[in-house]
Enzyme design. Structure first.
Site, PDB file in Angstrom:
ATOM      1  N   TRP A 145       0.855  -1.195   0.000  1.00  0.00           N
ATOM      2  CA  TRP A 145       0.000   0.000   0.000  1.00  0.00           C
ATOM      3  C   TRP A 145       0.891   1.244   0.000  1.00  0.00           C
ATOM      4  O   TRP A 145       1.853   1.337   0.761  1.00  0.00           O
ATOM      5  CB  TRP A 145      -0.893  -0.049   1.230  1.00  0.00           C
ATOM      6  CG  TRP A 145      -1.795   1.136   1.421  1.00  0.00           C
ATOM      7  CD1 TRP A 145      -2.585   1.720   0.488  1.00  0.00           C
ATOM      8  CD2 TRP A 145      -1.991   1.868   2.637  1.00  0.00           C
ATOM      9  NE1 TRP A 145      -3.275   2.781   1.037  1.00  0.00           N
ATOM     10  CE2 TRP A 145      -2.926   2.893   2.360  1.00  0.00           C
ATOM     11  CE3 TRP A 145      -1.480   1.765   3.924  1.00  0.00           C
ATOM     12  CZ2 TRP A 145      -3.352   3.800   3.323  1.00  0.00           C
ATOM     13  CZ3 TRP A 145      -1.909   2.656   4.886  1.00  0.00           C
ATOM     14  CH2 TRP A 145      -2.824   3.662   4.590  1.00  0.00           C
ATOM     15  N   ASP A 180      -0.991  -5.546   9.273  1.00  0.00           N
ATOM     16  CA  ASP A 180      -1.929  -4.504   8.871  1.00  0.00           C
ATOM     17  C   ASP A 180      -3.207  -5.218   8.427  1.00  0.00           C
ATOM     18  O   ASP A 180      -3.226  -5.875   7.376  1.00  0.00           O
ATOM     19  CB  ASP A 180      -1.346  -3.668   7.726  1.00  0.00           C
ATOM     20  CG  ASP A 180      -2.257  -2.508   7.323  1.00  0.00           C
ATOM     21  OD1 ASP A 180      -3.343  -2.360   7.926  1.00  0.00           O
ATOM     22  OD2 ASP A 180      -1.897  -1.750   6.396  1.00  0.00           O
ATOM     23  N   LYS A 202     -13.476  -0.342   5.534  1.00  0.00           N
ATOM     24  CA  LYS A 202     -14.028  -1.205   4.501  1.00  0.00           C
ATOM     25  C   LYS A 202     -15.153  -2.095   5.030  1.00  0.00           C
ATOM     26  O   LYS A 202     -16.243  -2.139   4.453  1.00  0.00           O
ATOM     27  CB  LYS A 202     -12.922  -2.081   3.901  1.00  0.00           C
ATOM     28  CG  LYS A 202     -11.691  -1.324   3.410  1.00  0.00           C
ATOM     29  CD  LYS A 202     -12.017  -0.315   2.341  1.00  0.00           C
ATOM     30  CE  LYS A 202     -10.766   0.236   1.675  1.00  0.00           C
ATOM     31  NZ  LYS A 202      -9.878   0.965   2.607  1.00  0.00           N
TER      32      LYS A 202
END
Length: 599
Positions: A327, A408, A444
């Site tokens: 990311w 993560d 999300k």
């Protein structure tokens, strides 16, 4: 200097007129020789001296020539001195020092940028300061056409400011300042420069590679455009989606009349308890034995940043290994926290899959005690996750090298549709008794993108260690943002704390994850049916989560945008959450064209 020159000229004229008068006004009697006043004066002191009239006239002419020459020499020397003085005070511009300014009209006021006039005034040095006070700081400058200029720095230039500057400089000509006095006979004009900002040295930052995609998408007027850049869920109609369970949780907050008071530094207690239990399981030993230090963070980004600050403070010199690719914000976070990082191999462009051997080799070669950043599920940007067997091998190597895992977890429940399945990798490491970090996000899986709700969890070997770690995380958070927002934390706590809403949430997650899986399958089917080259597109089905790594390079990704109006990141990542079933064939055409026709 001007006064001296004027005085000398006056003396010279007076002396010359006196000499002329003396030589023409004296007429002696006929019986005596005509003597000049000079001769008479000399005779009175020296009676023995006798001169004829011709001799007197000759001597008079010689004396007049000598006195005039002396006076002329004095005047010439003064003029030379004046020229030297002027050249030093107002040097002529050279090729290396030309100001780039030419003001044709005497007494005019014009605006120029700061750097141009800074050069003309030698950096606004004090030695060039010619006025201060009511009309501010005024500097002298010599422009390209040998014009002398008064230069003033004004922060906000306007016609009123220019007029005021001009009027006050006109008043200033009555003072004793030689530069302003020079306005009466030299080409003097006025220039205005904008006062430089204290932030002059700050350069323009490059646009964010992900958020910039949305800006470009909004500016596109083509009806076929697709935004597959930002990772946010969309409905089949490609509209944002607010979960029904979130609406119910917010209504519950209104009914109860929840206040907006500050939260403690560590956040909402009910949220911290709920998020740790979702991650490890309510009955997990690390929860029961209070070995987890959990504090609420500003979604995943803020939680990662807190952990990075802890690493920088208490593990000086330790390096963080991140996957290649990862990311985009991971590198920014560790750079900002001044934590060194390097990459381990992860993506294999040949297979468009996981380079497992390379990953293991790089983790083994890392210095002992390094932090290994792992994506708990739905790897971003590739969508490629290790298999359960590969996770076991990864845990083995990390334990052998005494590394510290750093997870993560941004998509728990959103990748597979199951909260437990997506947390399997984290729980594997916890069962081994390892100490590690886990950053969580609810952007999300609950659609709380704008609420910035997440957490940082630190699994320790003892409850005492967890207490100390939590105290230091709070200490880091206090000057960074003081305390976290309450709205999103209450939503999560309400949803997880109510059995009915919790089950409804899991059903909605399954629906969202299911739609993405359906779209992924449809895209694969469209590619296979349209592409007759025999290329294997099965990697799309092997990937998981909202993203797919297409394998397209930058030039091919540019073609997707420029020709097909498909907006995506330049590394070839597309967000399937922003794709509808109706657009799958169009996207397949764009991918096939870009892959085969653009090198």
């Amino acid at each position: 200097m001007i006064k001296i020159l004027h005085l000398l000229l006056k003396v010279s004229v007076v002396q010359f007129l006196c000499c002329v008068y003396a030589s023409t006004a004296f007429h002696p009697p006929a019986s005596q020789p005509s003597l000049s006043p000079v001769y008479t004066s000399m005779a009175s002191f020296s009676p023995g001296i006798q001169m004829s009239r011709g001799q007197v006239h000759n001597k008079l002419i010689i004396a007049l020539i000598i006195s005039s020459s002396s006076l002329g020499l004095i005047v010439f020397c003064c003029l030379c001195f004046w020229a030297v003085y002027r050249s030093k005070q107002f040097p002529k511009p050279t090729k290396n020092s030309e100001s780039g300014i030419s003001l044709p009209k005497k007494g005019s006021v014009q605006s120029f940028d700061y750097k141009t006039l800074e050069k003309a005034t030698c950096g606004f040095k004090d030695s060039n300061l010619i006025g201060r006070g009511g009309f501010g700081f005024v500097y002298k400058a010599c422009l390209d056409n040998h014009t002398l200029a008064a230069v003033k720095k004004i922060e906000n230039v306007s016609q009123e400011a220019k007029r005021e500057f001009q009027d006050k400089l006109k008043l200033g000509t009555s003072c004793s300042n030689p530069f302003l006095k020079a306005k009466s006979f030299s080409r003097v004009t006025m220039s205005v420069t904008v006062k430089p900002s204290r932030f002059e040295g700050i350069t323009m930052a490059p646009p964010d590679p992900i958020l910039g995609v949305s800006e470009a998408f909004k500016a596109d007027t083509n009806e076929l455009k697709l935004n597959l850049g930002v990772g946010a869920y969309r409905t089949e109609e490609l509209q944002p989606y607010v979960l029904n369970v979130v609406k119910k949780a917010e209504n519950l907050m209104l009914e109860r009349g929840d206040n907006k008071e500050y939260l403690p530094i560590e956040g909402l207690a009910a949220f911290n308890k709920a998020t740790a239990e979702l991650l490890f399981g309510a009955g997990h030993p690390v929860i029961k034995e209070q070995k987890v230090a959990t504090i609420q963070g500003l979604s995943g980004t803020g939680s990662l940043r807190l952990a990075a600050a802890l690493i920088e403070r208490y593990f000086p010199g330790a390096k963080v290994l991140i996957s290649a690719p990862t990311w985009g914000n991971h590198k920014n976070i560790f750079n900002d926290a001044k934590v060194p990082w390097s990459e381990y191999r992860y993506y294999d462009p040949k297979t468009i899959g996981l380079d497992f051997e390379g990953m293991i080799a790089d983790i083994k070669e890392a210095p002992e005690g390094s932090f290994i950043l792992l994506h708990g599920c739905a790897h971003n940007p590739t969508g490629i996750d290790p298999t359960p067997e590969q996770w076991v091998k990864i845990a083995d190597v990390i334990q052998e090298k005494n590394h510290i895992p750093f997870f993560d977890v941004a998509y728990q429940g959103f990748a597979s549709g199951s909260l437990d399945e997506d947390a399997a990798s984290v729980r594997l490491f916890a069962e081994r008794g390892m100490e590690f970090f886990v950053a969580q996000s609810y952007s999300k899986n609950l659609g709380l993108y704008a609420e910035r709700i997440g957490a940082i969890n630190v699994v320790c070997s003892s409850a005492d260690a967890a207490t100390r770690v939590k105290s230091q995380l709070k200490r880091i958070a206090r000057p960074m943002y003081s305390n976290p927002p309450v709205h999103g934390a209450r939503i999560v706590a309400n949803v997880v704390g109510d059995a009915a809403m919790f089950n409804e949430w899991k059903a909605e997650m399954e629906m969202m994850a299911g739609r993405i899986k359906t779209v992924r399958q449809q895209l694969y089917d469209s590619l296979v049916s349209k592409d007759k080259s025999g290329k294997d597109w099965s990697f799309i089905l092997k990937q998981i989560g909202m993203f797919s790594f297409t394998g397209l390079n930058k030039a091919q990704s540019d073609n997707m945008t420029d020709k097909w109006h498909v907006y995506m990141t330049k590394d070839g990542r597309i967000s399937l959450a922003g794709l509808s079933m109706a657009k799958c064939e169009y996207l397949a055409d764009a991918i096939i064209d870009s892959y085969h026709n653009v090198s």
